[in-house]
Design a protein around this motif. Structure first.
Motif, short mmCIF file in Angstrom:
data_model
loop_
_atom_site.label_atom_id
_atom_site.label_comp_id
_atom_site.label_asym_id
_atom_site.label_seq_id
_atom_site.Cartn_x
_atom_site.Cartn_y
_atom_site.Cartn_z
N ALA A 83 0.83 -1.22 0.00
CA ALA A 83 0.00 0.00 0.00
C ALA A 83 0.86 1.25 0.00
CB ALA A 83 -0.93 -0.01 1.21
N GLU A 86 2.17 1.83 -3.51
CA GLU A 86 1.12 2.39 -4.35
C GLU A 86 0.89 3.85 -4.01
OE1 GLU A 86 -3.61 1.62 -5.41
OE2 GLU A 86 -2.56 0.33 -3.99
N ASN A 87 0.97 4.17 -2.70
CA ASN A 87 0.81 5.56 -2.26
C ASN A 87 1.89 6.45 -2.88
OD1 ASN A 87 1.56 7.85 -0.34
ND2 ASN A 87 -0.40 7.20 0.53
N GLU A 145 -7.92 8.60 -5.20
CA GLU A 145 -7.23 7.32 -4.99
C GLU A 145 -6.18 7.43 -3.90
OE1 GLU A 145 -5.64 5.72 -8.56
OE2 GLU A 145 -7.53 5.81 -9.66
N ALA A 149 -5.91 5.32 -0.51
CA ALA A 149 -4.71 4.59 -0.14
C ALA A 149 -4.24 4.95 1.26
CB ALA A 149 -3.59 4.86 -1.15
N ARG A 152 -6.38 3.19 3.72
CA ARG A 152 -6.02 1.77 3.80
C ARG A 152 -4.75 1.58 4.64
NH1 ARG A 152 -7.39 -3.17 4.74
NH2 ARG A 152 -6.16 -4.73 3.63
#
Length: 327
Positions: A83, A86-87, A145, A149, A152
Motif C-alpha cells: 500500500a 502504491e501511495n 485514490e 490509499a 487503507r
C-alpha cells in the motif's frame, strides 16, 4: 490557474525477529540447556543445537496460536508495504499533473499577453482550456485514490497494532509457563545428575514441553518389562518433582527398536507393541509411587525411531521411555 495539494504520508516500522542460539558445552560436567529463538518459537534445549521448529510448535496449542499470529502479522506487514508503494506512485503522478497544470497556466498567460490573429489566439486558448480541464479531472481522480490509499494504510497500521498487542500478551503467557517448566527442569537436573552425566537420562525443554528420555537399558533387562531397582529409584525421583506441578499433563511413552520378539517371550509379548505398552505402564506406576497423581501411557513399539535401526547404536537410541510434561 495555480493548483496546490497537501499530501499526508504515514510511515511505520515493521520489526522482524531473528534467530539466535547460545553455544553448548562439552566435557565431563552436566550439559546446561540452550536458549533457542526462532521466528515461530523460542525455549530452552539441553541437547546439541536447537530442535526442529515444526516438532516444537506442534506440541502446544499456545505455540500454534503464536505461530498463527506471527503469520498474520507478516501478511499485514507485506500488505502495508504494498500500500505504501502504491501511495508513493500516486504521489508521483499527482506531482506530475501539478507540474503539467502549472505549465498550462503559463501557456495561457502567454497566449493572453501575445498578439496576432484573433481567431488563431481564440483557438489556442480553447485548446489550452480543454487540456487544462482534462488534467484537472485526472488530478482529482488521483487525489481520491491517494486519499483511499492513505485510509487503507491507516487501517493496516491499526490491524498491525492489534496483532502486536495479541503477540505481546501471548508471549507473556508463554514466558510465565516457560519459567515453571524451567524450574522443574532444574530440579530434575539436580536430582538425576549422575544418570545424565552417564547418558542414561536426558532432559530437554522445547517450547512448553519438558521431555525426560530414559534409556531402556537403564530401566529394563533385555525383553523385560519389569523395572530395574535403579530405574525405579530414578522414576520415583521424577515423580516426586513433577507432583509439584499439578497443572501440567504427564504422558509416559514406551518405544522399542524393530527387532522382533523371539522365543518364549512371544507368549507374553507377541509383538514389540505389547512390550512397549507394558514398559510405559510400569514406568508410570513408579512415577505415581514417587508422588505424581497420574500419567497417561502409550506404547509405540518401533513406529517413532530417533535413529536408524540399521546399527546397534541406532537401535539402542530407539529403545527408550519418554516422560513428557505439557500444559
Amino acid at each position: 490557474m495555480r493548483v496546490g495539494k497537501g499530501i499526508i504520508v504515514m510511515t511505520g516500522l515493521v520489526a522482524l525477529v531473528g534467530c539466535s542460539s547460545s553455544g553448548t558445552h562439552t566435557g565431563s560436567y552436566i550439559k546446561q540447556p540452550e536458549v533457542c529463538v526462532d521466528k515461530k518459537w523460542y525455549g530452552y534445549h539441553l541437547g546439541s543445537g536447537c530442535p526442529s521448529t515444526a516438532a516444537a510448535v506442534a506440541s502446544d496449542p499456545s505455540a500454534d496460536r503464536l505461530a498463527a499470529l506471527e503469520q498474520e502479522r507478516n501478511r499485514l506487514a507485506d500488505e502495508l508495504e504494498a500500500a505504501r508503494k502504491e501511495n508513493a506512485a500516486l504521489r508521483n503522478r499527482v506531482a506530475e499533473l501539478e507540474r503539467q497544470l502549472a505549465e498550462r497556466d503559463r501557456e495561457m498567460a502567454a497566449l493572453r499577453s501575445g498578439s496576432g490573429d484573433h481567431d488563431a489566439l481564440a483557438s489556442q486558448l480553447a485548446a489550452a482550456r480543454t487540456d487544462l480541464g482534462q488534467s484537472q479531472s485526472e488530478k482529482d481522480r488521483l487525489d481520491a485514490e491517494l486519499a483511499a490509499a492513505n485510509r487503507r494504510i491507516a487501517e493496516l497500521e491499526g490491524q498491525l497494532g492489534e496483532r502486536d498487542k495479541d503477540l505481546a500478551g501471548l508471549r507473556g503467557d508463554l514466558s510465565a509457563e516457560m519459567a515453571k517448566l524451567k524450574e522443574a527442569q532444574r530440579g530434575l537436573i539436580r536430582a538425576l545428575g549422575p544418570q545424565i552425566k552417564k547418558g542414561d537420562i536426558t532432559i530437554d525443554l522445547n517450547d512448553e514441553r519438558l521431555l525426560i528420555n530414559l534409556a531402556s537399558s537403564y530401566l529394563f533387562a533385555s525383553g523385560r518389562d519389569q523395572l530395574k531397582p535403579a530405574g525405579v529409584d530414578a522414576l520415583k525421583q521424577v515423580g516426586g518433582i513433577l507432583k509439584d506441578y499439578p497443572e501440567y499433563n504427564v504422558a509416559v511413552d514406551g518405544h522399542t527398536d524393530n527387532v522382533p520378539i523371539r522365543g518364549a517371550l512371544k507368549n507374553k509379548f507377541p509383538t514389540n507393541m505389547e512390550l512397549s505398552e507394558a514398559r510405559a505402564a510400569n514406568a508410570a506406576k513408579a512415577l505415581e509411587e514417587g508422588g505424581l497423581a497420574s500419567a497417561a501411557t502409550h506404547g509405540y513399539a518401533d513406529t517413532k525411531p530417533k535413529a536408524p535401526n540399521s546399527t546397534e547404536a541406532g537401535r539402542a537410541k530407539n529403545r527408550r521411555v519418554e516422560v513428557s510434561v505439557t500444559k
